[in-house]
Structure formats: C-alpha cells, structure tokens
Scaffold this motif. Structure first.
Motif, mmCIF file in Angstrom:
data_model
loop_
_atom_site.group_PDB
_atom_site.id
_atom_site.type_symbol
_atom_site.label_atom_id
_atom_site.label_comp_id
_atom_site.label_asym_id
_atom_site.label_seq_id
_atom_site.Cartn_x
_atom_site.Cartn_y
_atom_site.Cartn_z
ATOM 1 N N LEU A 239 0.850 -1.183 0.000
ATOM 2 C CA LEU A 239 0.000 0.000 0.000
ATOM 3 C C LEU A 239 0.890 1.238 0.000
ATOM 4 O O LEU A 239 1.650 1.469 0.945
ATOM 5 N N ALA B 189 -6.651 -1.086 4.201
ATOM 6 C CA ALA B 189 -5.783 -2.003 4.948
ATOM 7 C C ALA B 189 -6.605 -2.852 5.917
ATOM 8 O O ALA B 189 -6.386 -4.066 6.032
ATOM 9 N N PHE C 134 1.847 -6.823 5.400
ATOM 10 C CA PHE C 134 1.640 -5.551 4.697
ATOM 11 C C PHE C 134 2.981 -4.840 4.517
ATOM 12 O O PHE C 134 3.857 -4.905 5.384
ATOM 13 N N LEU D 41 3.943 -0.997 3.962
ATOM 14 C CA LEU D 41 3.421 0.361 3.982
ATOM 15 C C LEU D 41 4.502 1.315 3.485
ATOM 16 O O LEU D 41 5.575 1.397 4.088
#
Length: 269
Positions: free
Chosen positions: A12, A85, A97, A99
């Motif tokens: 992301l 998320a 994840f 980031l």
C-alpha cells in the motif's frame, strides 16, 4: 501462506508522500520478503504532482486508487489507505503488509496490523518519525534504494602527446584525526554490546544470525547500507570493539560468530 510457500503481502503506497523514482528498487526489495499479491497506490491522480507515477504504475501493475481532496490542506489519502488495509486484514488473503510512506499518521495502523498477527514492513525516507519506524517489524529508508549516478569515464591521454612523468613529491607528514562516532554508530554499539550480554553463547561466542534477529527487534530502522555495507556481516567486520570468528560448516561455507574484545569486557566489569 500462499500455495507457493511464500508469504503474500499487500503493498500500500501513499503516492502523495512516496517517490516514484525508487518504485522498481522498492518492489525488488519486497520480492525478497515474499509475493506482492496486492499493489495499490493512493493519491489524487487529477493533480500534476503525481505525473511521475504514471509509468511505474503501468509497468509494475500497481492499481491507482483515486482519492479526491475534499478540503484544502486535508489529506484524505491516509484515510482511504487505512480503510483498505483493515478490509484486507479481515479478508484474510495476505500474511503481511508493506506500507510505503514517511507519514507518522500510519503508526497506529502498523501497530494494529501487528496486533492481529500481520507482519508489517515499512518503507520511507530518512525523515520518517521514529514512532512509525518502531511500529513496523522492519523499516527500510528509501534513500538506500536510489541508484548511484554513473561515474563519468576518465579521458585517456592522447597517444599523440607525450606523457611527462613528474618525480614523486615528498609525502606530507602523517596526521591523526579523531573522528567522533555518529549518533547511529553509538546506538548500534550500545545495542550490540547489550545483545552479547543477553544472547546465548557457544564458548563465549554469539552467532551472527542471533545478533541480527536481536537488532531487527531493537532497531527496526537499521539497515547495513547506513553503515557502509550491504549485509550485517560487512558492518560487523568494521567494528573494532568486536572479535570475529569464522567457523567452517559442512558444504564449504562458514558461519560468523562475534564476542566483545577483552577491553570491552573489562570496562563492563
């Protein structure tokens, strides 16, 4: 875990904050961690400042997520990324994840994801506030990913003009300059010496792998590149306050072990 046996990650990207120039190197680093099964970049794509992202999005199959700025000065991108998320967390299709942002507003998101058993790897510039860095399992400064400019070629002397060799000049008198350790070097030293006191040892020696795991927990933002090396072993070899032992193992490889030098042990006692 995916059928391939590798962890799946949702990447992301806060495109309003991240740099498009390091996108290729960034994804290469993520590929070392696992599979980037979801790749999304968030921003207001109607603005000209995100134009540099167009080619990386197309080339790497990153899905752009449009988020208008409803109010001047307010960043709605952060909220959209956080909502997605959490949706991905509850969908259960990823093991972790990545980031990509230097914004401390994602500190609580990183903490919440880790509380749910997710692995969280952060990527941002050196200006990233420490709370966000510490909230991640690991954090890589994107300055380390930028390619070095090509070194200009040195022009060779023309064969037509003779090369005149000058006699060697008298070498200057040797001077000794004491260089004060940087804050990062002092922090690394403190953590390493603490680790050697706490970690299990074999005949007084601590394995490099155990030391690396310890540093990863205590210093999420630590990268060997910040200390002039590509790997932790290269950093350790430069440290004068440690003894090193390369232990041969089967297959012709070696394992590196370290311990404090005698003077360091004497200081601690």
């Amino acid at each position: 875990m995916s059928p391939t046996g590798k962890d799946r990650f949702a990447v992301l990207i806060d495109a309003d904050d991240a740099q498009a120039a390091v996108c290729e190197e960034l994804l290469a680093e993520i590929a070392k961690l696992g599979i980037a099964s979801i790749k999304r970049a968030y921003g207001d794509w109607t603005t000209s400042n995100l134009t540099p992202w167009k080619e990386p999005l197309l080339h790497h199959g990153i899905q752009p997520i449009q988020q208008f700025r409803y109010t001047q000065g307010k960043n709605a991108t952060d909220s959209a990324l956080i909502i997605d998320a959490m949706d991905l967390l509850y969908a259960g299709n990823v093991e972790g994840f990545c980031l990509v942002s230097s914004d401390s507003d994602f500190t609580r998101l990183a903490t919440r994801l880790r509380e749910s058993g997710m692995r969280v790897h952060g990527f941002g510039e050196a200006k990233t506030p420490q709370p966000f860095v510490s909230a991640c399992d690991s954090f890589l400064h994107t300055e380390c990913l930028r390619r070095e400019p090509d070194t200009p070629a040195v022009a060779k002397p023309s064969s037509k003009s003779p090369v005149v060799k000058k006699p060697p000049s008298k070498p200057p008198a040797e001077t000794v300059t004491l260089v004060k350790p940087t804050k990062a070097q002092r922090q690394l030293r403190s953590h390493i010496l603490n680790a050697l006191n706490e970690l299990p040892q074999t005949d007084g020696w601590t394995a490099l792998s155990a030391l690396g795991s310890y540093l990863k927990k205590k210093m999420p933002g630590f990268t060997p590149a910040d200390h002039g090396a590509s790997k932790l072993g290269g950093v350790i070899q430069q440290l004068e306050y440690l003894d090193k032992w390369q232990r041969p193992v089967k297959g012709g490889s070696v394992h590196l072990y370290v311990r404090k030098k005698a003077r360091e042990t004497a200081k601690a006692s």
